[in-house]
Design a protein around this motif. Structure first.
Motif, mmCIF file in Angstrom:
data_model
loop_
_atom_site.group_PDB
_atom_site.id
_atom_site.type_symbol
_atom_site.label_atom_id
_atom_site.label_comp_id
_atom_site.label_asym_id
_atom_site.label_seq_id
_atom_site.Cartn_x
_atom_site.Cartn_y
_atom_site.Cartn_z
ATOM 1 N N LEU A 115 35.366 43.410 29.531
ATOM 2 C CA LEU A 115 34.853 42.147 29.020
ATOM 3 C C LEU A 115 34.599 41.211 30.236
ATOM 4 N N LEU A 116 33.601 41.192 30.853
ATOM 5 C CA LEU A 116 33.214 40.399 31.939
ATOM 6 C C LEU A 116 33.583 38.695 31.490
ATOM 7 N N PRO A 117 33.928 38.094 32.689
ATOM 8 C CA PRO A 117 34.112 38.246 34.100
ATOM 9 C C PRO A 117 35.345 39.307 34.478
ATOM 10 N N SER A 118 36.038 39.809 33.351
ATOM 11 C CA SER A 118 37.491 40.541 33.879
ATOM 12 C C SER A 118 36.850 41.928 34.427
ATOM 13 N N PHE A 119 37.491 42.339 35.320
ATOM 14 C CA PHE A 119 37.080 44.121 35.534
ATOM 15 C C PHE A 119 35.869 44.326 35.910
ATOM 16 N N PRO A 120 35.234 43.661 36.949
ATOM 17 C CA PRO A 120 33.929 44.248 37.248
ATOM 18 C C PRO A 120 34.045 45.429 38.122
#
Length: 205
Positions: A115-120
């Motif tokens: 679920l961007l912007p988390s964990f790119p």
């Protein structure tokens, strides 16, 4: 009736999201579109055979020992020769050059299991588990010069279960990806068609 939108798909491996897009085009869930070509940088990518089984043209453009710009230039030429309107990355494991991005501005999509912007970036599922996140999912976004930072088109959310492993979470996210990517492509193609129609109207007026 307008001409079908031409989609080019880039893969490096199994091509499961490519199959999801191809099946959505065939079933009419992505209306008035066709998969013009599937391009891989890996000659042994399993997705190539899956594309051929669906009578889709495949092209291998190997990157081994070549500068990224030179490699991208050949891919861009192959896409332009087929008058591709939209480029979809489906497990394509190479960062695109600025030259590639300029050739298809806001016409390149990518899907990521987070679920961007988390964990790119890589190992997004592991990142989610390591951070003890209670939710995960997938995101389709426009590709730009940032690392998975382009404008978000669509997302799907699912819970992270207490007994989830990287493998189990990956399987559940992948099932959502196969639904989300066709939906996002349909949205973008509708926007492109709307913009094109407006431009034609202005020219005619």
């Amino acid at each position: 009736m307008t001409e079908p939108a031409r989609i080019g798909i880039l893969i490096s491996g199994r091509g499961s999201n490519m199959v999801a897009l191809a099946d959505a085009v065939r079933d009419g869930r992505i209306p008035n579109a066709e998969i013009s070509v599937v391009i891989s940088d890996q000659p042994d990518a399993r997705g190539l055979m899956k594309a051929r089984d669906r009578s889709i043209e495949t092209v291998v453009i190997e990157r081994s020992g070549r500068r990224r710009e030179e490699h991208d230039r050949e891919i861009v030429a192959a896409l332009r020769n087929r008058q591709v309107d939209l480029v979809c990355l489906a497990g394509y494991m190479r960062v695109l050059s600025g030259e590639f991005l300029k050739a298809f501005p806001r016409r390149i999509l990518n899907i990521l299991p987070s679920l961007l912007p988390s964990f790119p970036g890589l190992e997004a599922q592991k990142q989610a588990l390591d951070s003890r996140s209670r939710v995960s999912g997938c995101t389709v976004h426009f590709v730009d010069e940032t690392l998975d930072g382009g404008p978000i088109i669509a997302q799907r959310v699912l819970p992270v279960l207490d007994n989830d492993t990287v493998e189990s979470l990956s399987v559940r996210i992948l099932a959502e990806e196969h639904q989300l990517y066709p939906e996002a492509v349909r949205i973008v193609l509708e926007q492109i068609e709307c913009l094109t129609g407006n431009q034609e109207g202005l020219v005619q007026s």
